[in-house]
Write an enzyme that holds these catalytic residues in place. Structure first.
Site, PDB file in Angstrom:
ATOM      1  N   ARG A 123      -9.018 -53.571 -12.921  1.00  0.00           N
ATOM      2  CA  ARG A 123      -7.756 -52.985 -13.378  1.00  0.00           C
ATOM      3  C   ARG A 123      -7.785 -51.463 -13.356  1.00  0.00           C
ATOM      4  O   ARG A 123      -6.744 -50.823 -13.467  1.00  0.00           O
ATOM      5  CB  ARG A 123      -7.466 -53.460 -14.806  1.00  0.00           C
ATOM      6  CG  ARG A 123      -7.237 -54.961 -14.894  1.00  0.00           C
ATOM      7  CD  ARG A 123      -7.397 -55.435 -16.313  1.00  0.00           C
ATOM      8  NE  ARG A 123      -6.384 -54.887 -17.181  1.00  0.00           N
ATOM      9  CZ  ARG A 123      -5.287 -55.527 -17.544  1.00  0.00           C
ATOM     10  NH1 ARG A 123      -5.065 -56.731 -17.102  1.00  0.00           N
ATOM     11  NH2 ARG A 123      -4.421 -54.980 -18.361  1.00  0.00           N
TER      12      ARG A 123
ATOM     13  N   ASN B  63      -4.989 -50.973 -26.346  1.00  0.00           N
ATOM     14  CA  ASN B  63      -4.316 -50.685 -25.067  1.00  0.00           C
ATOM     15  C   ASN B  63      -2.932 -50.159 -25.400  1.00  0.00           C
ATOM     16  O   ASN B  63      -2.304 -50.636 -26.349  1.00  0.00           O
ATOM     17  CB  ASN B  63      -4.124 -51.965 -24.243  1.00  0.00           C
ATOM     18  CG  ASN B  63      -5.413 -52.436 -23.618  1.00  0.00           C
ATOM     19  OD1 ASN B  63      -6.457 -51.825 -23.789  1.00  0.00           O
ATOM     20  ND2 ASN B  63      -5.330 -53.539 -22.898  1.00  0.00           N
ATOM     21  N   GLY B  64      -2.420 -49.249 -24.597  1.00  0.00           N
ATOM     22  CA  GLY B  64      -1.073 -48.748 -24.844  1.00  0.00           C
ATOM     23  C   GLY B  64      -1.112 -47.371 -25.474  1.00  0.00           C
ATOM     24  O   GLY B  64      -2.138 -46.684 -25.448  1.00  0.00           O
TER      25      GLY B  64
ATOM     26  N   HIS C 147      16.017 -33.673   9.170  1.00  0.00           N
ATOM     27  CA  HIS C 147      16.512 -33.085   7.918  1.00  0.00           C
ATOM     28  C   HIS C 147      15.386 -32.522   7.065  1.00  0.00           C
ATOM     29  O   HIS C 147      15.499 -32.469   5.843  1.00  0.00           O
ATOM     30  CB  HIS C 147      17.327 -34.123   7.142  1.00  0.00           C
ATOM     31  CG  HIS C 147      18.506 -34.619   7.917  1.00  0.00           C
ATOM     32  ND1 HIS C 147      19.593 -33.829   8.207  1.00  0.00           N
ATOM     33  CD2 HIS C 147      18.744 -35.811   8.515  1.00  0.00           C
ATOM     34  CE1 HIS C 147      20.466 -34.512   8.928  1.00  0.00           C
ATOM     35  NE2 HIS C 147      19.966 -35.735   9.132  1.00  0.00           N
TER      36      HIS C 147
ATOM     37  N   LYS D  21      -0.556 -46.871   0.889  1.00  0.00           N
ATOM     38  CA  LYS D  21      -1.934 -47.371   1.046  1.00  0.00           C
ATOM     39  C   LYS D  21      -2.868 -46.225   1.416  1.00  0.00           C
ATOM     40  O   LYS D  21      -3.953 -46.091   0.859  1.00  0.00           O
ATOM     41  CB  LYS D  21      -2.037 -48.440   2.154  1.00  0.00           C
ATOM     42  CG  LYS D  21      -1.484 -49.805   1.860  1.00  0.00           C
ATOM     43  CD  LYS D  21      -2.235 -50.625   0.863  1.00  0.00           C
ATOM     44  CE  LYS D  21      -1.814 -50.332  -0.536  1.00  0.00           C
ATOM     45  NZ  LYS D  21      -0.703 -50.970  -1.122  1.00  0.00           N
TER      46      LYS D  21
ATOM     47  N   LYS E 138      -5.037 -51.069 -11.651  1.00  0.00           N
ATOM     48  CA  LYS E 138      -4.440 -52.237 -11.009  1.00  0.00           C
ATOM     49  C   LYS E 138      -3.209 -52.707 -11.771  1.00  0.00           C
ATOM     50  O   LYS E 138      -2.201 -53.064 -11.202  1.00  0.00           O
ATOM     51  CB  LYS E 138      -5.486 -53.354 -10.956  1.00  0.00           C
ATOM     52  CG  LYS E 138      -5.013 -54.636 -10.305  1.00  0.00           C
ATOM     53  CD  LYS E 138      -4.992 -54.488  -8.813  1.00  0.00           C
ATOM     54  CE  LYS E 138      -4.421 -55.690  -8.108  1.00  0.00           C
ATOM     55  NZ  LYS E 138      -3.941 -55.314  -6.771  1.00  0.00           N
TER      56      LYS E 138
ATOM     57  N   CYS F 185      -6.460 -50.000 -19.221  1.00  0.00           N
ATOM     58  CA  CYS F 185      -7.339 -50.382 -20.323  1.00  0.00           C
ATOM     59  C   CYS F 185      -7.467 -51.898 -20.424  1.00  0.00           C
ATOM     60  O   CYS F 185      -6.514 -52.633 -20.175  1.00  0.00           O
ATOM     61  CB  CYS F 185      -6.782 -49.872 -21.637  1.00  0.00           C
ATOM     62  SG  CYS F 185      -6.621 -48.095 -21.690  1.00  0.00           S
TER      63      CYS F 185
ATOM     64  N   GLU G 231      -3.393 -43.868  -1.554  1.00  0.00           N
ATOM     65  CA  GLU G 231      -4.131 -44.513  -2.653  1.00  0.00           C
ATOM     66  C   GLU G 231      -5.636 -44.538  -2.402  1.00  0.00           C
ATOM     67  O   GLU G 231      -6.415 -44.251  -3.305  1.00  0.00           O
ATOM     68  CB  GLU G 231      -3.682 -45.984  -2.802  1.00  0.00           C
ATOM     69  CG  GLU G 231      -2.441 -46.191  -3.618  1.00  0.00           C
ATOM     70  CD  GLU G 231      -2.067 -47.672  -3.697  1.00  0.00           C
ATOM     71  OE1 GLU G 231      -1.774 -48.128  -4.796  1.00  0.00           O
ATOM     72  OE2 GLU G 231      -2.049 -48.368  -2.658  1.00  0.00           O
TER      73      GLU G 231
ATOM     74  N   GLU H 203       5.113 -48.248   2.490  1.00  0.00           N
ATOM     75  CA  GLU H 203       3.946 -48.970   1.989  1.00  0.00           C
ATOM     76  C   GLU H 203       2.681 -48.503   2.717  1.00  0.00           C
ATOM     77  O   GLU H 203       1.620 -48.349   2.105  1.00  0.00           O
ATOM     78  CB  GLU H 203       4.177 -50.484   2.154  1.00  0.00           C
ATOM     79  CG  GLU H 203       3.028 -51.385   1.771  1.00  0.00           C
ATOM     80  CD  GLU H 203       2.527 -51.227   0.341  1.00  0.00           C
ATOM     81  OE1 GLU H 203       3.204 -50.588  -0.491  1.00  0.00           O
ATOM     82  OE2 GLU H 203       1.419 -51.726   0.053  1.00  0.00           O
TER      83      GLU H 203
ATOM     84  N   TRP I  35      -8.741 -46.337 -19.822  1.00  0.00           N
ATOM     85  CA  TRP I  35      -8.129 -45.519 -18.768  1.00  0.00           C
ATOM     86  C   TRP I  35      -7.423 -44.404 -19.512  1.00  0.00           C
ATOM     87  O   TRP I  35      -6.437 -44.638 -20.213  1.00  0.00           O
ATOM     88  CB  TRP I  35      -7.154 -46.379 -17.974  1.00  0.00           C
ATOM     89  CG  TRP I  35      -6.605 -45.746 -16.734  1.00  0.00           C
ATOM     90  CD1 TRP I  35      -7.184 -45.705 -15.498  1.00  0.00           C
ATOM     91  CD2 TRP I  35      -5.352 -45.076 -16.596  1.00  0.00           C
ATOM     92  NE1 TRP I  35      -6.367 -45.046 -14.613  1.00  0.00           N
ATOM     93  CE2 TRP I  35      -5.240 -44.654 -15.254  1.00  0.00           C
ATOM     94  CE3 TRP I  35      -4.299 -44.779 -17.471  1.00  0.00           C
ATOM     95  CZ2 TRP I  35      -4.134 -43.957 -14.767  1.00  0.00           C
ATOM     96  CZ3 TRP I  35      -3.209 -44.090 -16.989  1.00  0.00           C
ATOM     97  CH2 TRP I  35      -3.126 -43.693 -15.652  1.00  0.00           C
TER      98      TRP I  35
HETATM   99  C1  G6P Z   1      -0.190 -50.300  -9.878  1.00  0.00           C
HETATM  100  C2  G6P Z   1      -1.043 -50.932  -8.794  1.00  0.00           C
HETATM  101  C3  G6P Z   1      -0.185 -51.185  -7.552  1.00  0.00           C
HETATM  102  C4  G6P Z   1       1.016 -52.036  -7.919  1.00  0.00           C
HETATM  103  C5  G6P Z   1       1.823 -51.417  -9.074  1.00  0.00           C
HETATM  104  C6  G6P Z   1       2.857 -52.393  -9.606  1.00  0.00           C
HETATM  105  O1  G6P Z   1       0.203 -49.035  -9.480  1.00  0.00           O
HETATM  106  O2  G6P Z   1      -2.117 -50.092  -8.446  1.00  0.00           O
HETATM  107  O3  G6P Z   1      -0.959 -51.864  -6.583  1.00  0.00           O
HETATM  108  O4  G6P Z   1       1.841 -52.161  -6.801  1.00  0.00           O
HETATM  109  O5  G6P Z   1       0.944 -51.103 -10.167  1.00  0.00           O
HETATM  110  O6  G6P Z   1       2.169 -53.488 -10.144  1.00  0.00           O
HETATM  111  P1  G6P Z   1       2.731 -54.951 -10.255  1.00  0.00           P
HETATM  112  O7  G6P Z   1       1.597 -55.732 -10.867  1.00  0.00           O
HETATM  113  O8  G6P Z   1       3.922 -54.868 -11.171  1.00  0.00           O
HETATM  114  O9  G6P Z   1       3.092 -55.402  -8.906  1.00  0.00           O
END
Ligand code: G6P
Length: 613
Positions: free
Chosen positions: A27, A103-104, A509, A490, A608, A2, A493, A486, A78
């Site tokens: 975001r 927000n929140g 395992h 990716k 984001k 948000c 996501e 990671e 959001w």
């Molecule tokens: C969200 C974003 C990720 C990020 C994570 C942690 O999930 O989509 O890309 O890694 O938050 O965010 P930060 O700003 O704490 O690195």
């Protein structure tokens, strides 16, 4: 997640609000809305979908006066409580008079809803936010001002929130409250603003006041009154922002994510510049007094979420192997809700791109209470809550990262961690030869990344083979295991392909049971001491009919055949290999997402900056 923008001015603020919302789009959100006070009328326009839908709706009504107002608030939502509908989009209104964005989460919304309904308030949405609107409306009746009503309302809300309220009977004022969700006041000349992120306000001001936890503020065109959590009127410092804003500019790339992948050599150069040279690491690079803290540090606890957590996992391998300091890494949302033991002389390190992730902030707050010697934030946003609330800080210089899937923020975090290894190792008898090796590797790193990006066409071609796949497995060993994680993150996501990562030693395992020709296996294989072990794992997959994509050092001697496609990654020194091998995996997920036709920069359901837990 948000986003909030608000303004009190003499001019029509609608374009300022819309521009602010556009700047917060990165975001992640699913609907948006704006409320404007025009004379004695409160107008609210909301739409599901992109901000473009909202601005088109406003354009259509531009003759009607609905899109006019010198005071207004706007929001990107959001969804948390209530589905993605126009009725649930913010702003929410009470008595056709008060409008609220938030927000929140108001955790006790159900109890508030019941009691407000019993008092005759009708709810037009399923949101927790609407309880704020009605609570303030109700308390305004027994208060001398909106500020007083909000001050009375705040103790009735449980949870984390940032909220802005306007009253059409007093268009000169916005009242805002911060508890766990960031808010920043932007100072103009004869006009003032509020936002959840300074990015939203950069076109109108660079002077900001960051509200603290528990602050309530009354904002007019010419005055700011801040009341802190104890009820005392306080002054907060004005900060001049030097944040760059490149959100509007994809520099010719098709997506922000691709642009950000290609920016990595340059932003890593920036992150290293002036901090590290072939002679060594500069003093106190991690903040004033950091070297003295590092000299005493016996244990490091790393806390983060998402991609930042993977950076922390990689750092654990490095800190223990290179600097000889024990380290453990934990997901912030786990740490914050469990009882943990603090080892003597422990340094808490939080990592975050945004510096506003709710769980990471809560973990930092908790850690401060349980006896950590000091706290260090590794962060990409100067002035963010995490930086302000930590004793030491180190800014990664990735620049604004707009793609929801983190790329350049991750690799600059890793570069920052290698610097941390050097800065701590200095005080823990790190062998001079090892120090030299890491320094040289860091100096070479940007060029290695440039070289690695030349693999893009080859990876683009290979991505075709993923077009009909629904599952995938990523394998790595040692410090490449977090890189495999990671890589899998990716891919899931942005392409929505189910991807799991395993330390290759774990293959027997469980995951071996999944291997067949429809489950591509992606392997990261630098030429290190674990190579032979990794090769055995590759054979285990091959023997079960698995199809593999191996990103390998040329000297690792993998050969492409009908079951294995090998991409040779430029040879690099071992300490920087996790950073170098990250790039091909980013490119792979990007090109697969293109084939899948997903929204690369704003993947579905993701945000984001995760400002709620
Ligand atoms: C969200 C974003 C990720 C990020 C994570 C942690 O999930 O989509 O890309 O890694 O938050 O965010 P930060 O700003 O704490 O690195």
């Amino acid at each position: 997640m948000c986003g909030i923008v608000g303004a009190v001015a003499e001019r029509n603020v609608v374009q300022i609000l819309l521009e602010g919302l556009k700047r917060l789009e990165y975001r992640g959100y699913d609907s948006s809305g704006v409320a404007l006070i025009n004379g004695n009328v409160l107008n609210v326009i909301r739409r599901t979908g992109k901000v473009k839908e909202l601005s088109d709706a406003i354009d259509h009504q531009s003759d009607s006066g609905i899109a006019l107002g010198t005071t207004g608030i706007a929001h990107t939502r959001w969804a948390t409580h209530g589905g993605v509908t126009e009725a649930n989009a913010h702003p929410h209104v009470s008595e056709q008079r008060f409008a609220v964005v938030h927000n929140g989460i108001i955790e006790n919304h159900k109890a508030l809803r019941d009691s407000l309904s019993a008092s005759g308030y009708h709810f037009a949405s399923d949101t927790d936010t609407e309880t704020i609107a009605h609570t303030v409306a109700q308390l305004r009746k027994s208060s001398a001002s909106l500020l007083e009503a909000v001050l009375k309302a705040v103790p009735t809300f449980h949870g984390a929130y940032g909220t802005v309220i306007i009253d059409k009977e007093d268009a000169s004022t916005m009242v805002v409250a911060r508890s766990g969700s960031p808010l920043v006041i932007g100072l103009g000349i004869g006009e003032n603003f509020i936002a959840s992120d300074q990015m939203a306000l950069l076109p109108v001001t660079r002077r900001f006041i960051f509200l603290e936890e528990g602050d309530v503020a009354e904002i007019t065109r010419t005055s700011i009154v801040i009341i802190d959590a104890t009820g005392t009127q306080v002054e907060r410092p004005i900060v001049e922002s030097n944040v760059e804003h490149d959100a509007g500019d994809k520099a010719g790339y098709r997506h922000y994510m691709l642009k950000e992948i290609y920016e990595q050599p340059a932003v890593i150069r920036n992150t290293l510049q002036g901090r590290v040279s072939p002679e060594g690491i500069a003093d106190d690079v991690f903040g004033e007094g950091s070297d003295a803290i590092f000299a005493k540090t016996q244990h490091i606890k790393i806390i983060a979420c998402g991609t930042s957590y993977h950076a922390g996992m990689t750092a654990k391998y490095w800190l223990e192997a290179y600097a000889g300091v024990s380290c453990d890494v934990e997901i912030a949302s786990e740490f914050r809700y469990r009882k943990s033991v603090v080892k003597p002389n422990s340094l808490l390190v939080t990592i975050s791109q945004s510096g506003e992730t709710a769980d990471t902030l809560a973990a930092l707050k908790l850690a401060k209470e349980c006896g950590y010697m000091s706290s260090l934030a590794i962060c990409n946003v100067d002035g963010s809550s995490l930086v302000r609330e930590s004793s030491l800080s180190f800014m990664t210089k990735a620049g604004a990262e707009i793609g929801v899937a983190s790329t350049k923020a991750f690799t600059t975090q890793l570069a920052g961690f290698l610097m941390l290894v050097l800065a701590i190792g200095k005080h823990h008898n790190m062998p001079a030869q090892l120090e030299q090796h890491i320094l040289q590797a860091l100096v070479e790193l940007p060029n290695k990344l440039d070289e690695t990006l030349t693999l893009a066409n080859e990876i683009d071609e290979l991505a075709e083979e993923f077009s009909d796949k629904e599952h995938s497995l990523f394998l790595g060993r040692g410090d490449q295991y977090p890189i495999a994680m990671e890589g899998a993150l990716k891919l899931k996501e942005i392409s929505y392909i189910h991807a799991e990562a395993y330390a290759s030693g774990e293959l027997k395992h469980g995951p071996l049971a999944l291997i067949d020709a429809d489950m591509p296996v992606i392997v990261v294989a630098p030429n290190n001491e674990l190579l032979e072990k990794l090769k055995s794992n590759v054979e285990e997959v091959r023997a079960r009919g698995g199809i593999m994509y191996v990103f390998a050092d040329k000297d690792a001697h993998f050969e492409s055949d009908e079951t294995m496609r090998v991409v040779n990654v430029p040879h690099c020194m071992e300490s920087i290999a996790p950073i170098v091998y990250t790039l091909p995996l980013q490119l792979l997920s990007y090109y697969v997402a293109l084939i899948k036709g997903t929204d690369v920069d704003q993947p579905r359901n993701l945000a984001k900056s995760v400002t709620v837990e």
